[in-house]
Design a protein around this motif. Sequence first.
Motif: not given
Length: 799
Positions: A275-278, A262-264, A280-290, A292-294
Amino acid sequence: MAPGWRAAVLFCVLYLSRLILSTEYFSSLTLFNNELHKQGCSSLSDWEEIASDCGKVSSLANQAKLFIEQKKIPFPVDNHNTNEELAIGYVLIGNGLYDEAIKHFSLLLQGDPELVSAIYGRGIAYGKKSLQDIKNADLALYELNRVITLEPNWPEVYEQRAEILSPLGRISEALADLTKAIQLQPSARLYRHRGTLLFISEDYVAAMEDFQQSLELKKNQPIAMLYKGLTFFHRGMLKEAIETFKEALKLKSDFIDAYKSLGQAYRELGDFESAMESFQKALMLNQNHIQSLQLRGMMLYHHGSLQEAIGNFKRCLQLEPYNEVCQYMKGLSHVAMGQFYEGIKAQTKVMLNDPLLGQKASSEYLKVKYLREYSRYLHSHLDIPVAEYNVDQDLPGNFKNHWAKNLPFLIEDYEEQPGLQPHIKDVLPQNFDSYSSEVQKLICTADHLGALMQYDTPGFLPNRRIHRAMGLATLEVMQAMHRTWSNSKVRVNGKTRQMQWRDMFDIAVKWRRIADPDQPVLWLDQMPARSLSRGFNNHINLIRGQIINIRYLAYFDNILDFIKDRILVYHRAYNPRGLLEVHQALENVNKVEDLLPIMKQFNSKTRDGFTVNSKVPSMKDPGKEYDGFTITITGDRVGNMLFSVETQTTEERTQQYQSEIESIYKDLTAKGKALMLSTELGDADAVCNLILSLVYYFCNLMPLSRGSSVVAYSVVMGALMSSGKEVMGRIPKGKLVDFDAMTTPSPDSFSKTAKNWMNLKSLPSWYQNLPSVAETFPSTRTMIEVLNTDSSSHCPKKS
């Protein structure tokens, strides 16, 4: 779409396809995928129904007994003891004991060579082992072929064989097996499996239909819904993709991949905040989701938020130190901010990550040496006045040629740029308050002017850094043109002289280059003679297969009308008798995709495709025409098509256009000087038309390897301001300046169209009192400093 996103999607496809191919009812790998835990536990949806109390079952025998009770043995026989033995073999597979399972089934087959369930079980075990050793795939296929010969009407066997074939790259065979399985017994799972393979094959229309069919048979499938959304995404149907990703999140509220996708989609739509909000929600569920960080880091870079981007790339590299995308982007971000030591260190790490023998090099690996060499060049020129040197003349010709064409760095006798010199320090952060009030006003004005250049078109993310750079370029062009029309000279390439048309564009080019060092913004006529003689093509795919380039969607109808007109011109000359029939056939064509069958029907020379060439009329020599762009439409053997536009920068074509631009610029300079002494509105309007005509030919020439559009528009705005006109309007939704010029039949019609949206007003007098851009930011260091400076809480917001 960006390369990093495509790589992430491919990873997502491979990962999610494992999940898709490993759920629900027993089917080869699907029963035991993700392996039953050694205590007999399973994570599979249907298996969970029969093993919810698996923790109580501790022995293989008890597991086998449970398996029999649930009647899950494939191809059972009438003999209870044999069924027990078969069940033990399948439980061995479920516990990851593949070799033991193969031995167990082999013993059973010694007693009965045509025991179908044992053949099938041994095929499953070999298939499991093929994930570690590809040699076992042949053994698995051999066993499954035997099963199909003996029992040709079991859909699970075809599905199992498809699961072995697809990792081998034998996609068409795998699709045929899944189609056969669907014919025998359609199910949500089978449609989902086939949709996944169709998606990987880039047949997005058929894939979407399969995912939809799967969802109709079984609604609660978040992964199928995600994939359906991805089929829309890749076809450029972003709004449909966004709605489908939201549907996936309704089915599974903690679905990280749906938030990431959704962010992409929002990023491609140009909606930065959503996009930032989406992400951010992905990283709230898993702060180590590579991923999403990338992806968030890359979006921040292309939004001009470099410091925040670096934070994402650093976190990505903490989790995955050898991630080439994050390492490359971290190095790029540092260099763009003038932090050359950190930037080149990161670039070197990417360079050391050589691909394995037979492995395809990543795009980051291919680009990084060019970036490192250009970074070294920038560093060595950090404090030299920009007016004293010329990038196009300094960089070696073959280096520029290879870089612009994104070729592997294989340049004979290349002499590397000097390494980092300790006495040249990195660019330090600059506070907005450290600038004088006059310079602060200059920066805020630049931010406003740059924002007016933003395209309101999917695929173009607002970039604050580019806005400021091109806003400053606009003001510098205004000031330089004003000096020229006042008979003053300019300082260019170490010489003081009258400004030429290229000097005017070079102002914008230098700012565009420094804003994003990743992109080679180079003059094509400054390439090696051999490269130019062969032609340097600017190529844009509008449709490739089922992938639509959403940036140019608004121009499809105009191009379609143009092609129809050229087809009629051709038949009027060479097929006058059939002209009426051709005309009637073309009236029913509403999509570019429908043109190819028409051409094949009425022209025997059209086999796989055809080309149409545009012409650009000369102002200097009325009646003369230049080659414009070439439209190519081809169809391949599966009915997909390639629809592309290309301009070829040959030496002859370049000379023709430059002669036209020279003539207009000479006239513009004369009328501009007269305008300085006149108050007549007609004179100002004539100057305006000449400015737009000059840019019309510039855009049709496409003389830069990158960035021609924004360079051209900043020159338009700056030159108009020097004539006393301020651009107040924004570029309309769907409009692209360069493509508008290319698809407009004459400079006069382009001028009329552009003036309609520009909403020109008289330039306020305070613009003349702004500090000189060239004198305020004379070096690469000072240019980077001002681009790094945060003005968000200081500059007034303008609508």
